[in-house]
Design an enzyme around this catalytic site. Structure first.
Site, PDB file in Angstrom:
ATOM      1  CG  HIS A   1      -5.272  -6.797   0.192  1.00 52.64           C
ATOM      2  ND1 HIS A   1      -5.235  -5.854  -0.801  1.00 52.64           N
ATOM      3  CD2 HIS A   1      -4.161  -6.613   0.943  1.00 52.64           C
ATOM      4  CE1 HIS A   1      -4.139  -5.125  -0.662  1.00 52.64           C
ATOM      5  NE2 HIS A   1      -3.465  -5.556   0.382  1.00 52.64           N
TER       6      HIS A   1
ATOM      7  CG  ASN B   1      -1.441   2.786  11.281  1.00 53.25           C
ATOM      8  OD1 ASN B   1      -1.238   2.335  10.156  1.00 53.25           O
ATOM      9  ND2 ASN B   1      -2.015   2.085  12.242  1.00 53.25           N
TER      10      ASN B   1
ATOM     11  CB  SER C   1      -0.847   0.073   1.268  1.00 49.11           C
ATOM     12  OG  SER C   1      -1.932  -0.764   1.188  1.00 49.11           O
TER      13      SER C   1
ATOM     14  CG  MET D   1      -5.548  -5.735   6.957  1.00 52.84           C
ATOM     15  SD  MET D   1      -6.823  -4.607   6.360  1.00 52.84           S
ATOM     16  CE  MET D   1      -6.978  -3.485   7.761  1.00 52.84           C
ATOM     17  CB  SER D   2      -1.060  -7.915   2.664  1.00 56.34           C
ATOM     18  OG  SER D   2       0.063  -7.202   3.134  1.00 56.34           O
TER      19      SER D   2
ATOM     20  CG  HIS E   1      -6.618   3.675   2.873  1.00 58.10           C
ATOM     21  ND1 HIS E   1      -5.757   2.598   3.000  1.00 58.10           N
ATOM     22  CD2 HIS E   1      -6.548   4.042   1.557  1.00 58.10           C
ATOM     23  CE1 HIS E   1      -5.203   2.332   1.831  1.00 58.10           C
ATOM     24  NE2 HIS E   1      -5.664   3.191   0.940  1.00 58.10           N
TER      25      HIS E   1
ATOM     26  CG  HIS F   1      -2.989  -1.597  -3.724  1.00 48.46           C
ATOM     27  ND1 HIS F   1      -2.305  -2.729  -3.405  1.00 48.46           N
ATOM     28  CD2 HIS F   1      -3.373  -1.038  -2.565  1.00 48.46           C
ATOM     29  CE1 HIS F   1      -2.292  -2.856  -2.088  1.00 48.46           C
ATOM     30  NE2 HIS F   1      -2.937  -1.845  -1.562  1.00 48.46           N
TER      31      HIS F   1
ATOM     32  CE1 TYR G   1      -8.843  -4.727   1.420  1.00 47.54           C
ATOM     33  CE2 TYR G   1      -7.053  -5.649   2.730  1.00 47.54           C
ATOM     34  CZ  TYR G   1      -7.520  -4.725   1.813  1.00 47.54           C
ATOM     35  OH  TYR G   1      -6.667  -3.800   1.285  1.00 47.54           O
ATOM     36  CD  GLU G   2      -8.700  -5.985  -2.863  1.00 46.40           C
ATOM     37  OE1 GLU G   2      -8.933  -5.251  -3.824  1.00 46.40           O
ATOM     38  OE2 GLU G   2      -7.621  -6.597  -2.700  1.00 46.40           O
TER      39      GLU G   2
ATOM     40  CB  ALA H   1       1.037  -0.027   4.635  1.00 47.97           C
TER      41      ALA H   1
HETATM   42  N1  HPA Z   1      -3.744  -2.581  10.893  1.00 49.66           N
HETATM   43  C1  HPA Z   1      -3.874  -3.398   9.839  1.00 49.66           C
HETATM   44  N2  HPA Z   1      -3.391  -3.111   8.644  1.00 49.66           N
HETATM   45  C2  HPA Z   1      -2.744  -1.940   8.496  1.00 49.66           C
HETATM   46  C3  HPA Z   1      -2.587  -1.042   9.555  1.00 49.66           C
HETATM   47  C4  HPA Z   1      -3.110  -1.385  10.833  1.00 49.66           C
HETATM   48  O1  HPA Z   1      -3.006  -0.650  11.820  1.00 49.66           O
HETATM   49  N3  HPA Z   1      -1.889   0.025   9.069  1.00 49.66           N
HETATM   50  C5  HPA Z   1      -1.643  -0.242   7.752  1.00 49.66           C
HETATM   51  N4  HPA Z   1      -2.160  -1.423   7.404  1.00 49.66           N
END
Ligand code: HPA
Length: 278
Positions: free
Chosen positions: A83, A235, A30, A211-212, A247, A61, A85-86, A113
């Site tokens: 992903h 973050n 990401s 998430m990846s 995001h 992306h 989740y998609e 990320a």
């Molecule tokens: N959690 C899950 N996926 C992420 C995060 C997070 O805090 N930051 C960037 N991708």
């Protein structure tokens, strides 16, 4: 997706790039998809052109495969990923990684990320992934095993090759950043985690949440490729961060960290591609 579809995609990639084989591969996470644009003499193949290839839909992306000369070899770069989740099936999530390994890549660098759980990390830090926790109950190898891809019960004692981690740590130090190492916990998303989930991850040994990456790492090890991973802490994870997650924050931090990320990849990829070590 089976072995045949993977080899068909690899044959298409060889044809479209004009190169029968590639030495290594890189998956850009990401907000990091721009990296490939900086490489000279790159050949770009849109995912949509490659038979069987899933096309990403998430903001931030890209969606192309880039073949470029790096050092004394060639790399395939997956700019953008799909992903779970998609709603993609597991074999679709790992299709790109399988296709680049079938195209010759013996080493795969996975980038993402991630939320920072370890209190030493700050947004913008890069972390070398040393291991992972699969907290999703999903696995790309569920179902009948195709022995042509790899063994039924792959060993995951060292998913992230210690030699590659040591090389990356040296490069981090050379470019002037702390060579953090951390364990990445895979959550399904698309919701960010709750503070309680982040605390659970922390208790279980997670330094990062995201998430990846984990399915791709598993599929790559299954095929016998070596794996390296880098997380960009975009973050602090939920409950550690004083503010709600978004995001936008993820993509803004990724944009700010671009220079460091680029410096690390510029320094490391020639070593990674040649496989000769430092
Ligand atoms: N959690 C899950 N996926 C992420 C995060 C997070 O805090 N930051 C960037 N991708």
């Amino acid at each position: 997706m089976n072995y045949e579809e993977t080899t068909q995609a690899a044959a298409f990639i060889a044809d479209a790039t004009g190169f029968d084989t590639h030495d290594a591969a890189l998956v850009l996470g990401s907000g990091l998809g721009d990296y490939a644009a900086s490489l000279p003499d790159a050949v770009v193949v849109p995912y949509a052109d490659i038979p069987g290839f899933p096309v990403p839909q998430v903001v931030g992306h890209g969606g192309s495969l880039i073949s470029a000369p790096v050092g004394d070899g060639r790399i395939l770069i997956l700019s953008g990923r799909v992903h779970t989740y998609e709603g993609w099936e597991m074999d679709e999530v790992v299709f790109g990684v399988r296709a680049v390994i079938a195209s010759g890549a013996k080493r795969v660098m996975l980038t993402n990320a991630a939320g920072g759980v370890n209190s030493s990390y700050s947004p913008g830090d890069l972390v070398i992934i040393d291991d992972h926790l699969n907290l999703t109950g999903r696995n790309p190898l569920l179902g009948a095993n195709d022995d042509r891809l790899g063994p039924r019960f792959p060993d995951l004692s060292t998913v992230y090759t210690p030699r590659l981690r040591a090389e990356l740590a040296k490069v981090f130090t050379d470019v002037g950043i702390t060579p953090y190492e951390g364990t990445y916990a895979w959550f399904l998303g698309p919701t960010y985690e709750t503070p309680a989930e982040v605390q659970m991850g922390r208790t279980l040994g997670a330094d990062l949440v995201g998430m990846s990456t984990v399915p791709e790492a598993i599929a790559a090890r299954h095929m016998g490729a070596e794996v390296a991973g880098i997380s960009l802490v975009t973050n602090l994870a939920a409950g550690i961060s004083p503010t709600p997650l978004s995001h936008d924050e993820v993509t803004e931090t990724a944009a700010r960290a671009k220079e460091t990320f680029t410096a690390v990849l510029d320094a490391y990829l020639p070593i990674f591609v040649s496989g000769s070590g430092v």
